[in-house]
Design a protein around this motif. Structure first.
Motif, short mmCIF file in Angstrom:
data_model
loop_
_atom_site.label_atom_id
_atom_site.label_comp_id
_atom_site.label_asym_id
_atom_site.label_seq_id
_atom_site.Cartn_x
_atom_site.Cartn_y
_atom_site.Cartn_z
N LYS A 24 -5.55 -7.10 -6.91
CA LYS A 24 -6.10 -6.62 -8.18
C LYS A 24 -5.19 -5.56 -8.81
CE LYS A 24 -10.82 -7.62 -6.69
NZ LYS A 24 -12.12 -7.06 -6.23
N THR A 25 -4.48 -4.82 -7.97
CA THR A 25 -3.57 -3.79 -8.48
C THR A 25 -2.25 -4.39 -8.96
OG1 THR A 25 -4.52 -2.13 -6.99
CG2 THR A 25 -2.30 -1.69 -7.87
N TYR A 26 -1.73 -5.36 -8.22
CA TYR A 26 -0.37 -5.86 -8.48
C TYR A 26 -0.31 -7.13 -9.32
CZ TYR A 26 1.74 -2.58 -5.12
OH TYR A 26 2.18 -1.44 -4.47
N ARG A 41 0.85 -1.21 0.00
CA ARG A 41 0.00 0.00 0.00
C ARG A 41 0.88 1.25 0.00
NH1 ARG A 41 -4.46 1.12 -2.06
NH2 ARG A 41 -5.32 -0.82 -1.17
N HIS A 84 -7.82 -6.06 -2.56
CA HIS A 84 -7.67 -4.84 -3.36
C HIS A 84 -6.24 -4.74 -3.90
CE1 HIS A 84 -11.63 -3.31 -2.25
NE2 HIS A 84 -11.36 -3.63 -0.99
N LEU A 104 2.04 2.22 -3.45
CA LEU A 104 1.01 2.90 -4.24
C LEU A 104 0.87 4.35 -3.80
CD1 LEU A 104 -1.78 0.15 -4.33
CD2 LEU A 104 -0.14 0.73 -6.13
#
Length: 329
Positions: free
Chosen positions: A264-266, A145, A261, A148
């Motif tokens: 889904k980003t990485y 996190r 979450h 990001l």
């Protein structure tokens, strides 16, 4: 009910992995949590235990579980590739193992992530695979996190290139924890003023930690005593209560530390794998939720038999999974 804990000779302690041998293989280095940075040991505010195997530039980062710390990897290490093929960094948080255990310290997920990042900087780690057991899964979520958030602010990532993320029996989702009421939920309610004087007889300690193994695993008295000695190094049994709030830490952060979450980003940047034990009483819901929420997205999930402490019950099988994952990544 018959007692699962039987007597055994000292020679068989922890199936050949002694705490003294484990800690003799590493060192205590200086750490300043205010910086945060690894500093010269002499005069350092704190000293933390760090064990290195091979060159650290591209080492696999092994992050500890609660409550056994880096010693949890002692039975796994013999089944992993040698230091030339798989260099390794074994992290020990403040309050665990042979690290200092200050009683007035603000133990949290965030400060653990600070330490890991400081070690990477000090060791000039350029790329790494993150291997986490138990509550270090939340530390990984905190670091991911932060990357990001830093990118959003136009700042450096604050860590090396990540080749992959491997998590076993860890807290992926804030709503997925299932810790028995008499373990961390009870420990975290012990008043801070009483934690420093926390003393557990061997009998009480044995009853408390017995649930981390499966019913079919014969835990010896010697094995439990060795674990007790690891926790009690540097007068550290109070850490059981002082750090028991990590579940509430994650819940308080909500979506920010929800691994779903983050996945889904990485997922397009590096491989991610999570695993769970069939009889894990602490995090058994996590892999089921991962399958339910992320399975259709190609999330890789592995399962092994046994209880929560897979590092103790299934060290060879766990090492095989880690090795295959690292080679694949």
């Amino acid at each position: 009910m018959p007692d699962r804990f039987g007597a055994v000779s000292d020679a068989a302690v922890y199936a050949g992995a002694s705490a003294e041998a484990w800690f003799a293989g590493g060192e205590r280095v200086g750490y300043d949590p205010r910086a945060p940075a690894i500093v010269a040991a002499e005069g350092a505010p704190l000293k933390i235990f760090l064990r290195r195997e091979g060159e650290p530039a591209h080492a696999v980062t092994f992050m500890p579980g609660f409550p056994d710390g880096s010693f949890g990897w002692a039975k796994v290490l013999p089944h992993l590739p040698n230091a030339a093929e798989m260099p390794k960094l074994f992290v020990e948080y403040v309050g665990m193992g042979d690290s200092d255990k200050p009683k007035d310290y603000a133990y949290s997920t965030a400060e653990r992530a600070d330490l890991v990042e400081a070690i990477w900087r000090d060791q000039s780690v350029q790329s790494t695979t993150l291997v986490a057991f138990d509550f270090s899964a939340i530390v990984i979520s905190e670091h991911l996190r932060r990357r990001l958030e830093r990118a959003h602010r136009g700042e450096p990532a604050g860590g090396p290139e990540i080749r992959g993320v491997f998590i076993f029996n860890g807290g992926l989702f804030p709503d997925g924890h299932s810790h028995p009421w008499f373990t961390t939920p009870l420990l975290r309610r012990i008043p801070k003023s009483a934690r420093g004087a926390l003393r557990l007889s061997f009998t009480v300690f044995k009853m408390l930690v017995g649930v981390i193994w499966s019913k079919g695993y014969h835990v010896t008295d010697a094995e439990v005593r060795e674990l007790h000695s690891v926790l009690n190094r540097q007068d550290g049994l109070f850490f059981l209560a002082a750090a028991a709030g990590f579940v509430e830490d994650q819940k308080a952060e909500g979506d920010r530390l929800d691994f779903g979450h983050l996945f889904k980003t990485y997922r397009g940047q590096f491989p991610l794998l999570v695993g769970g034990s069939d009889e894990d009483l602490f995090e058994h819901r996590q892999v089921d939720l991962a399958q339910e929420r992320l399975g259709k997205l190609g999330f890789r999930i592995e399962r092994l038999p046994g209880g929560h402490l897979t590092t103790s019950e299934q060290p060879e099988a766990l090492a095989t999974l880690i090795t295959k994952f690292e080679r694949g990544s």
